[in-house]
Design an enzyme around this catalytic site. Structure first.
Site, short mmCIF file in Angstrom:
data_model
loop_
_atom_site.label_atom_id
_atom_site.label_comp_id
_atom_site.label_asym_id
_atom_site.label_seq_id
_atom_site.Cartn_x
_atom_site.Cartn_y
_atom_site.Cartn_z
N GLU A 129 -30.15 31.01 50.47
CA GLU A 129 -29.77 31.86 50.53
C GLU A 129 -31.12 33.64 50.69
O GLU A 129 -30.73 34.37 51.43
CB GLU A 129 -28.80 32.70 49.69
CG GLU A 129 -28.73 33.19 48.36
CD GLU A 129 -29.48 31.64 47.77
OE1 GLU A 129 -29.27 30.14 47.71
OE2 GLU A 129 -28.85 31.40 46.33
N HIS B 133 -32.69 27.44 46.86
CA HIS B 133 -31.96 28.33 47.16
C HIS B 133 -31.63 28.92 48.68
O HIS B 133 -32.66 29.80 49.22
CB HIS B 133 -32.67 29.54 46.61
CG HIS B 133 -32.16 29.63 45.37
ND1 HIS B 133 -30.68 29.91 44.70
CD2 HIS B 133 -32.85 29.19 44.07
CE1 HIS B 133 -31.08 29.07 43.59
NE2 HIS B 133 -32.07 29.15 42.70
N ASP C 17 -21.10 55.70 53.65
CA ASP C 17 -19.06 54.99 52.64
C ASP C 17 -18.40 56.08 52.81
O ASP C 17 -17.32 55.69 53.53
CB ASP C 17 -19.74 54.60 51.00
CG ASP C 17 -20.85 53.34 51.07
OD1 ASP C 17 -21.57 53.62 52.02
OD2 ASP C 17 -21.40 53.48 49.67
N CYS D 241 -27.95 24.68 43.38
CA CYS D 241 -28.93 24.74 42.05
C CYS D 241 -27.99 24.48 41.42
O CYS D 241 -27.57 23.64 40.75
CB CYS D 241 -30.17 26.58 42.42
SG CYS D 241 -30.95 26.25 40.52
N TYR D 242 -27.69 25.18 40.72
CA TYR D 242 -26.85 25.42 38.96
C TYR D 242 -25.53 24.77 39.26
O TYR D 242 -24.69 23.47 39.27
CB TYR D 242 -26.69 26.26 37.94
CG TYR D 242 -25.15 26.12 36.81
CD1 TYR D 242 -26.98 25.89 35.80
CD2 TYR D 242 -24.34 26.75 37.20
CE1 TYR D 242 -25.20 25.26 34.85
CE2 TYR D 242 -23.55 25.82 36.10
CZ TYR D 242 -23.79 26.05 34.85
OH TYR D 242 -23.03 25.19 33.85
N GLY E 266 -26.77 29.99 38.40
CA GLY E 266 -26.91 30.42 37.40
C GLY E 266 -27.98 29.96 36.03
O GLY E 266 -28.51 29.19 36.43
N LYS F 168 -23.33 46.95 52.64
CA LYS F 168 -23.56 48.24 52.84
C LYS F 168 -23.67 48.23 54.20
O LYS F 168 -23.17 48.86 55.15
CB LYS F 168 -24.75 48.90 52.52
CG LYS F 168 -25.78 50.13 52.42
CD LYS F 168 -24.56 51.32 51.29
CE LYS F 168 -24.63 52.38 51.73
NZ LYS F 168 -23.98 53.32 51.28
#
Ligand code: XMP
Length: 532
Positions: free
Chosen positions: A166, A164, A222, A80-81, A53, A364
């Site tokens: 991710e 990070h 979708d 992180c944050y 964040g 997605k």
């Protein structure tokens, strides 16, 4: 189903964390950090991940880790944050760094821990750092700039990483996340297309019972996958409707109808409404006005259709998880809001239907995986995005039947040539996640022989040309072809000149009223993908 709760502290990567966890076949949901306890615990999480964040944990009014999270006794991973907020909450010290650390860093494991053992290069992006660990924690890894690049309290199963895991820039970062959710939290990795389908089918059956259900299928991924899921659940109780607005690509209606018939054994009801759309668009040139007209007309035609069908109680909507998350996320990135204008073709809130939204919790790529598992053809599952208002946004100036046909014919030539040359298809539509902005373009460029989206734009410009010995004064088209991973940023595709020449030549020769073809060589930003 076992799950993980991810708390979003305003990170631009929060959705990416969720996607990595899902890729580990573990179900997770994202919540704004201050979501009430009941809502978060309703998913019965087996652990928590705290996102990064933009704030400082010690600032007044900064987002914090709600107390009930500690009281659950479940494992926590702060990123992180999230690590700093965890540290701050547990009595450690967080201070501003002398210098913001942004970019690659090398970390070194300080103890043998499977959480960090597969990592060496990581991606950092932080201004504050931890200067004193909370009681019970040890440093698991350090880097030149961050003595506490990773920390852990093995007893309470609380962990924190300054980097990070991710983003793609942290090689093997996904292993850290997988280790946390599977080994530390003990979640069974059973979130697969097959289990998603099974779960959805039973939910849909429970929701709709023996009632009839209406679905508006647009040819997009979708709406098609949503309708296919509902069809699997309730068969002929579903009425899938395709509205032919006259603003679709070449053969769009037939392709979607045949995909439904051949692959799902489901009928698609086509409603021919192009006259209504073209008469409503007569004389209108302003882009927003055109969008609005198409959106409203669509609703009217659809409502009329519903009435003729005896007003079914339920309506299928292809809402997907990013739509849900973005509408409730902490105020993090205004750029994402640009997308709200894309929902023009949506249905008004006061419409008399109860919604069935089988994709509400899917990303997605999960939607595509489910589509493939349901047996939908690749051509439908990996279709390029197509704007809700259809060719309206690509037909600059007044949209008449004649100009729409001209555009459709030119567009079909481009797509045919790209397809023949192997530039379209699955790889080109990659929707895997992105890293920080500066490197997205690099990733885009490496998608060498694929394009993510390509189309023709009809310009409200006429210019002089010569054909045979005749002077011509006709319209121009632009070719737009981009590579992108997420459609938020994009690079123009470096298509071979020979291919472009062939397309231009065919368009001018085969489509009446066009005498000039140009190639759009702007990236997004500063341009957008569509012209409008
Ligand atoms: P832009 O033009 O903003 O587009 O770079 C990003 C992506 O979104 C698609 N797009 C739309 N999709 N309704 C949609 O469903 C719309 O009104 C719309 N406008 C743009 C666009 O095709 C691109 O992939």
């Amino acid at each position: 189903m076992d799950s993980i709760a991810i708390l979003d502290f305003g990170s631009q990567y929060a959705q990416i964390i969720a996607r990595r966890v899902r890729e580990a076949q573990v179900y997770c949901e994202l919540f704004p950090w201050d979501t009430p306890m009941e809502k978060i615990l309703a998913i019965q999480p087996k652990g928590f991940i705290l996102s990064g964040g933009p704030r400082s944990a010690y600032e007044d009014g900064a987002p914090y880790v709600q107390d009930f999270i500690f009281k659950t006794g479940l494992p926590i991973l702060g990123i992180c944050y999230g690590m700093q907020a965890l540290t701050y909450a547990l009595g450690g010290q967080v201070d501003p760094s002398a210098q913001r650390e942004y970019g690659y860093a090398e970390i070194e494991a300080l103890v043998s821990s499977p959480l960090v053992s597969s990592l060496s290069t990581v991606w950092m992006s932080h201004g504050d750092r931890i200067t004193k660990l909370p009681d019970g924690f040890v440093a698991l890894a350090g880097s030149g700039n961050s003595p506490f690049a990773a920390m852990g309290d093995m007893k309470r199963k609380y962990f924190g990483v300054q980097f990070h895991p991710e983003v793609h820039h942290t090689p093997n970062g996904e292993k850290l996340l997988k280790h946390f959710v599977v080994e530390i939290c003990g979640v069974k990795p059973n979130w697969t297309p097959a289990s998603i389908i099974e779960d959805s089918v039973s939910r849909i059956r429970k929701q709709v019972g023996t009632e009839r259900v209406l679905a508006a299928v647009s040819g997009g991924v979708d709406s098609s996958v949503a309708a296919a899921l509902v069809h699997k659940a309730i068969g002929d109780q579903l009425v899938a409707v395709f509205v032919d607005t006259g603003l679709l690509r070449e053969n769009e209606g037939e392709q979607v109808a045949s995909a439904f018939r051949e692959h799902l054994g489901a009928e698609l009801l086509t409603v021919e409404a192009s006259d209504e759309f073209f008469s409503a668009l007569k004389g209108v040139t302003e882009p927003e006005a055109k969008r609005k007209i198409v959106g409203e007309k669509f609703i009217r035609v659809f409502e009329g259709q519903a009435k003729q069908l005896g007003q079914p109680k339920f309506l299928v909507q292809g809402t997907i998880y990013p739509d849900v998350v973005e509408s409730s996320a902490p105020d993090r990135n205004k750029a994402e809001r640009i997308k709200t204008h894309h929902n023009v073709g949506g249905l008004p809130e006061d419409i008399q239907f109860e919604l069935v939204e089988p994709l509400r919790y899917l990303f997605k790529d999960e939607v595509r995986a489910v589509g493939e598992a349901l047996g939908l053809p690749e051509s439908l599952v990996w279709r390029q995005p197509f704007p809700g208002p259809g060719l309206t946004v690509r037909c600059l100036g007044e949209v008449t039947r004649e100009r729409a046909s001209r555009l459709r014919a030119a567009d079909a030539i481009l797509l045919e040539e790209l397809s023949k040359a192997g530039f379209l298809g699955k790889r080109g539509s990659s929707s895997s996640s992105t890293g920080p902005g500066s490197t997205i373009c690099q990733a885009n460029r490496t998608a060498a022989r694929t394009v993510s989206q390509a189309f023709v734009v009809l310009l409200p410009v006429r210019s002089v040309g010569v054909m045979g010995d005749q002077r011509t004064y006709q319209e121009a088209v632009a070719i737009r072809a981009v590579t992108t991973e997420d459609f938020m940023t994009a690079d123009w595709a470096r298509l071979p000149h020979d291919l472009l020449a062939r397309v231009a030549n065919r368009i001018v020769n085969e489509v009446d009223g066009i005498n000039r073809v140009v190639y759009d060589i702007t990236s997004k930003p500063p341009a957008t993908i569509e012209w409008e």
